[in-house]
Scaffold this active site. Sequence first.
Site, PDB file in Angstrom:
ATOM      1  N   GLY A   1      77.025  -2.910  72.615  1.00 52.65           N
ATOM      2  CA  GLY A   1      76.291  -2.123  73.547  1.00 52.65           C
ATOM      3  C   GLY A   1      74.828  -2.111  73.253  1.00 52.65           C
ATOM      4  CD  GLN A   2      70.052   1.416  75.544  1.00 51.09           C
ATOM      5  OE1 GLN A   2      69.488   1.230  76.423  1.00 51.09           O
ATOM      6  NE2 GLN A   2      70.702   2.661  75.427  1.00 51.09           N
TER       7      GLN A   2
ATOM      8  CG  ASP B   1      90.621  -2.469  72.708  1.00 50.75           C
ATOM      9  OD1 ASP B   1      90.550  -1.317  73.200  1.00 50.75           O
ATOM     10  OD2 ASP B   1      90.408  -3.400  73.554  1.00 50.75           O
TER      11      ASP B   1
ATOM     12  CB  ALA C   1      83.515   1.543  71.636  1.00 50.03           C
ATOM     13  CB  ALA C   2      82.334   5.242  75.428  1.00 52.19           C
ATOM     14  CD  GLN C   3      83.252   3.189  82.126  1.00 53.94           C
ATOM     15  OE1 GLN C   3      82.511   2.691  82.264  1.00 53.94           O
ATOM     16  NE2 GLN C   3      83.424   4.132  83.123  1.00 53.94           N
TER      17      GLN C   3
ATOM     18  CB  SER D   1      77.316  12.108  76.991  1.00 55.13           C
ATOM     19  OG  SER D   1      76.714  12.030  78.247  1.00 55.13           O
TER      20      SER D   1
ATOM     21  CD  GLU E   1      77.349  12.745  83.606  1.00 55.86           C
ATOM     22  OE1 GLU E   1      76.030  12.380  83.614  1.00 55.86           O
ATOM     23  OE2 GLU E   1      77.789  12.849  84.528  1.00 55.86           O
TER      24      GLU E   1
ATOM     25  CE1 TYR F   1      80.598   8.156  79.266  1.00 57.34           C
ATOM     26  CE2 TYR F   1      79.234   9.815  80.321  1.00 57.34           C
ATOM     27  CZ  TYR F   1      79.305   8.988  79.025  1.00 57.34           C
ATOM     28  OH  TYR F   1      78.708   8.822  78.066  1.00 57.34           O
TER      29      TYR F   1
HETATM   30  P1  NAP Z   1      77.074   0.581  76.452  1.00 59.81           P
HETATM   31  O1  NAP Z   1      75.832  -0.162  76.282  1.00 59.81           O
HETATM   32  O2  NAP Z   1      77.774   0.630  77.667  1.00 59.81           O
HETATM   33  O3  NAP Z   1      78.133  -0.122  75.236  1.00 59.81           O
HETATM   34  C1  NAP Z   1      79.419   0.303  74.940  1.00 59.81           C
HETATM   35  C2  NAP Z   1      80.053  -0.244  74.119  1.00 59.81           C
HETATM   36  O4  NAP Z   1      81.575   0.028  73.860  1.00 59.81           O
HETATM   37  C3  NAP Z   1      80.296  -2.104  74.055  1.00 59.81           C
HETATM   38  O5  NAP Z   1      79.853  -2.676  72.968  1.00 59.81           O
HETATM   39  C4  NAP Z   1      81.606  -2.109  74.654  1.00 59.81           C
HETATM   40  O6  NAP Z   1      82.147  -3.247  74.282  1.00 59.81           O
HETATM   41  C5  NAP Z   1      82.341  -1.176  73.828  1.00 59.81           C
HETATM   42  N1  NAP Z   1      83.753  -0.978  74.330  1.00 59.81           N
HETATM   43  C6  NAP Z   1      84.006  -0.280  75.567  1.00 59.81           C
HETATM   44  N2  NAP Z   1      85.163  -0.230  75.524  1.00 59.81           N
HETATM   45  C7  NAP Z   1      85.859  -0.565  74.422  1.00 59.81           C
HETATM   46  C8  NAP Z   1      87.125  -0.781  73.867  1.00 59.81           C
HETATM   47  N3  NAP Z   1      88.132  -0.118  74.388  1.00 59.81           N
HETATM   48  N4  NAP Z   1      87.266  -0.774  72.537  1.00 59.81           N
HETATM   49  C9  NAP Z   1      86.176  -1.329  71.714  1.00 59.81           C
HETATM   50  N5  NAP Z   1      84.839  -1.347  72.209  1.00 59.81           N
HETATM   51  C10 NAP Z   1      84.799  -1.035  73.608  1.00 59.81           C
HETATM   52  O7  NAP Z   1      76.853   2.059  76.063  1.00 59.81           O
HETATM   53  P2  NAP Z   1      75.593   2.660  75.060  1.00 59.81           P
HETATM   54  O8  NAP Z   1      74.376   3.024  76.108  1.00 59.81           O
HETATM   55  O9  NAP Z   1      75.212   1.812  73.932  1.00 59.81           O
HETATM   56  O10 NAP Z   1      76.184   4.104  74.459  1.00 59.81           O
HETATM   57  C11 NAP Z   1      76.690   3.928  73.366  1.00 59.81           C
HETATM   58  C12 NAP Z   1      77.778   5.286  73.432  1.00 59.81           C
HETATM   59  O11 NAP Z   1      76.804   6.544  73.676  1.00 59.81           O
HETATM   60  C13 NAP Z   1      78.748   5.444  74.381  1.00 59.81           C
HETATM   61  O12 NAP Z   1      79.789   6.026  74.082  1.00 59.81           O
HETATM   62  C14 NAP Z   1      77.865   6.295  75.603  1.00 59.81           C
HETATM   63  O13 NAP Z   1      78.987   6.799  76.303  1.00 59.81           O
HETATM   64  C15 NAP Z   1      77.120   7.275  74.818  1.00 59.81           C
HETATM   65  N6  NAP Z   1      76.121   7.508  75.205  1.00 59.81           N
HETATM   66  C16 NAP Z   1      75.109   6.958  75.867  1.00 59.81           C
HETATM   67  C17 NAP Z   1      73.776   7.528  76.415  1.00 59.81           C
HETATM   68  C18 NAP Z   1      72.784   6.504  76.861  1.00 59.81           C
HETATM   69  O14 NAP Z   1      71.754   7.239  77.764  1.00 59.81           O
HETATM   70  N7  NAP Z   1      72.732   5.454  76.369  1.00 59.81           N
HETATM   71  C19 NAP Z   1      73.488   8.830  76.265  1.00 59.81           C
HETATM   72  C20 NAP Z   1      74.740   9.683  75.809  1.00 59.81           C
HETATM   73  C21 NAP Z   1      75.882   9.007  75.300  1.00 59.81           C
HETATM   74  P3  NAP Z   1      81.878  -4.785  75.497  1.00 59.81           P
HETATM   75  O15 NAP Z   1      80.666  -5.341  75.261  1.00 59.81           O
HETATM   76  O16 NAP Z   1      82.952  -5.610  75.010  1.00 59.81           O
HETATM   77  O17 NAP Z   1      82.026  -4.056  76.812  1.00 59.81           O
HETATM   78  N1  GDD Z   2      73.024   3.797  88.138  1.00 61.11           N
HETATM   79  C1  GDD Z   2      72.312   4.069  89.318  1.00 61.11           C
HETATM   80  N2  GDD Z   2      72.055   3.377  90.221  1.00 61.11           N
HETATM   81  N3  GDD Z   2      71.957   5.748  89.405  1.00 61.11           N
HETATM   82  C2  GDD Z   2      71.201   5.870  90.590  1.00 61.11           C
HETATM   83  C3  GDD Z   2      70.943   4.950  91.426  1.00 61.11           C
HETATM   84  C4  GDD Z   2      71.462   3.770  91.442  1.00 61.11           C
HETATM   85  O1  GDD Z   2      71.140   3.017  92.364  1.00 61.11           O
HETATM   86  N4  GDD Z   2      70.150   5.601  92.302  1.00 61.11           N
HETATM   87  C5  GDD Z   2      69.923   6.858  91.987  1.00 61.11           C
HETATM   88  N5  GDD Z   2      70.779   7.106  90.725  1.00 61.11           N
HETATM   89  C6  GDD Z   2      70.851   8.270  89.827  1.00 61.11           C
HETATM   90  C7  GDD Z   2      72.157   8.631  89.747  1.00 61.11           C
HETATM   91  O2  GDD Z   2      72.940   9.438  90.849  1.00 61.11           O
HETATM   92  C8  GDD Z   2      71.962   9.597  88.322  1.00 61.11           C
HETATM   93  O3  GDD Z   2      71.726  10.915  89.003  1.00 61.11           O
HETATM   94  C9  GDD Z   2      70.821   8.930  87.843  1.00 61.11           C
HETATM   95  O4  GDD Z   2      70.216   8.225  88.715  1.00 61.11           O
HETATM   96  C10 GDD Z   2      70.841   8.442  86.492  1.00 61.11           C
HETATM   97  O5  GDD Z   2      72.070   7.410  86.561  1.00 61.11           O
HETATM   98  P1  GDD Z   2      72.384   6.492  85.303  1.00 61.11           P
HETATM   99  O6  GDD Z   2      71.047   5.715  84.941  1.00 61.11           O
HETATM  100  O7  GDD Z   2      73.526   5.790  85.956  1.00 61.11           O
HETATM  101  O8  GDD Z   2      72.810   7.409  84.107  1.00 61.11           O
HETATM  102  P2  GDD Z   2      73.839   8.462  84.110  1.00 61.11           P
HETATM  103  O9  GDD Z   2      72.874   9.849  83.854  1.00 61.11           O
HETATM  104  O10 GDD Z   2      74.618   8.836  85.340  1.00 61.11           O
HETATM  105  O11 GDD Z   2      74.358   8.268  82.653  1.00 61.11           O
HETATM  106  C11 GDD Z   2      73.975   7.909  81.575  1.00 61.11           C
HETATM  107  O12 GDD Z   2      73.459   8.978  80.664  1.00 61.11           O
HETATM  108  C12 GDD Z   2      74.370   9.678  80.178  1.00 61.11           C
HETATM  109  C13 GDD Z   2      73.745  10.859  79.533  1.00 61.11           C
HETATM  110  O13 GDD Z   2      73.166  11.765  80.397  1.00 61.11           O
HETATM  111  C14 GDD Z   2      74.918   6.892  80.888  1.00 61.11           C
HETATM  112  O14 GDD Z   2      74.289   6.080  79.665  1.00 61.11           O
HETATM  113  C15 GDD Z   2      76.030   7.710  80.289  1.00 61.11           C
HETATM  114  O15 GDD Z   2      76.623   6.831  79.492  1.00 61.11           O
HETATM  115  C16 GDD Z   2      75.338   8.801  79.339  1.00 61.11           C
HETATM  116  O16 GDD Z   2      76.367   9.458  78.852  1.00 61.11           O
END
Ligand code: NAP
Ligand code: GDD
Length: 329
Positions: A11-12, A56, A79-81, A123, A125, A147
Site C-alpha cells: 500500500g501507499q 493474510d 494492512a486494512a480495507q 484513523s 475517520e 470503516y
Molecule cells: P492502502 O494503500 O489501501 O494499503 C492497504 C494495504 O493493506 C495494502 O498493502 C493491501 O494489500 C493490504 N491488505 C488489505 N487487506 C489485507 C489482508 N486481509 N491481509 C493482508 N494485507 C491486506 O492504505 P494506506 O493509505 O497505505 O493506509 C495504510 C493504513 O493506514 C491502513 O490501515 C489505513 O486504513 C490507515 N490509514 C490511512 C490513512 C491515509 O490517509 N492514507 C489515514 C489514517 C489511517 P493489497 O495490495 O494486496 O490490496
Molecule cells: N473518494 C472520493 N471520490 N471522495 C470524494 C469524491 C470522490 O469523487 N468527491 C468528494 N469526495 C470527498 C469524500 O466524500 C470525503 O469527504 C473526502 O472527499 C475525502 O475522501 P477520500 O479521499 O476517499 O478519503 P477519506 O477521508 O474518506 O478516507 C481517507 O482518510 C482516512 C483518514 O481520515 C482514507 O485514507 C482512510 O483509509 C483514512 O482512514
Amino acid sequence: MPKALITGITGQDGSYLAEFLIKQGYEVLGMVRRTSTINFDRIRHFQDRVTLVQGDLLDQVSLLNILEEHKPDEVYNLAAQSFVPTSWTQPVLTGEFTALGVTRILDAVRLVNPKIRFYQASSSEMFGKVREVPQSEATPFYPRSPYGVAKVYGHWITINYRESYDLYACSGILFNHESPRRGLEFVTHKITNAVARIKLGLDSELRLGNLDARRDWGYAPDYVRAMWLMLQQDAPDDYVIATGETHSVQEFCEEAFRFVDLDWREYVVQDERFMRPAEVDMLVGDPTKAGETLGWEPSVTFGDLVRLMVEADIEALKRNARVPHLDYA
Ligand code: NAP
Ligand code: GDD
C-alpha cells in the site's frame, strides 16, 4: 540489525515506511497476500532490499508462522480495507480485515513474543461527526462509516492489549495523508490525475461528490516517520498526527487546476454517485502531543502537496505510464 514486519507493504504507507526503515538500517519483512496477478508497483524499485512473506490478516496461522519464523522486533500493522465507500458495500469484509484483523495480529504478538513493539494504523475517520475542533487524543469518537467503526475497534483493542498484557503497543491516529503513490480512488489523487489528463487533452471533465467536505491533508512520507518515532519511546502511547490545517475538496480542486492554468469551474461536475450515505464533514487535527513528545512536525505544505501530486501525474502520463480511469470511486 533491528528487524521490522510491515503488514500492508504493497500500500501507499507500507511502501514509504519500508523505504524509511531500510534507510534507518532495518531488515524489513513485508507481508503480502496471494493474488492472481502481482501488484508490487509501489515496492518494485526496492524489492531486492526487503523479504516478502505470504500471509493474510484473515488467517491467524499465517500470522503466527511469520512471527515465529522471522522473529521481528517491531510490527507495523498497516494492512486494512482502507477505502471508506467500499466499507458500505462490503461491511462484513471491512470488519474482518480492519477490526478483527488487529486482534489476530495482536494475539500472534502476545503468543509468540510479547516483547515485540507494535504499531496500529488508526484513523481520523474515527472522529467522524466531530465532537470538538480541532481533534486531539482526548476527543471522543463518533464514526460515520463501517470503516470508521472498524477502526475504533482496532484502536481500542490495541489499547486493551497494551493494558491487559503489558505490550508495547501504540496507536497512531493519522489524519489523511497523500502522495503520488495514493490509490486513485481517493479524492486527492482522483483530482490530480484528472487535472493531468485534462491538461494533456486526454479527458474533458472530473466528476466528484461532496465538494464541501474538509480534510487535514498531509504528505505520506512525513507520516510514516511518525509511526517509527512512536515505537522508539520509553513507553507506548497514542498520538494524533496531522498538519493542523483544514481545506475543502473544492479548495483542493482550485489549487490543482490553478497550477496548470485552468479554471476548475469549467471541468468539475458534481455527481450524486460519489456522495456518501453518511459524511464526515470536517476534520482538523491537533498534533501538539506528537510535536512535544516525538519531536515530529510536517514538512510539506498544502500547496506543495497539491503541486507535487499534479506534477507526478503529468510526468507519469508523459512517460506513457498506464494510469487507469476508475468509474466506481
Ligand atoms: P492502502 O494503500 O489501501 O494499503 C492497504 C494495504 O493493506 C495494502 O498493502 C493491501 O494489500 C493490504 N491488505 C488489505 N487487506 C489485507 C489482508 N486481509 N491481509 C493482508 N494485507 C491486506 O492504505 P494506506 O493509505 O497505505 O493506509 C495504510 C493504513 O493506514 C491502513 O490501515 C489505513 O486504513 C490507515 N490509514 C490511512 C490513512 C491515509 O490517509 N492514507 C489515514 C489514517 C489511517 P493489497 O495490495 O494486496 O490490496
Ligand atoms: N473518494 C472520493 N471520490 N471522495 C470524494 C469524491 C470522490 O469523487 N468527491 C468528494 N469526495 C470527498 C469524500 O466524500 C470525503 O469527504 C473526502 O472527499 C475525502 O475522501 P477520500 O479521499 O476517499 O478519503 P477519506 O477521508 O474518506 O478516507 C481517507 O482518510 C482516512 C483518514 O481520515 C482514507 O485514507 C482512510 O483509509 C483514512 O482512514
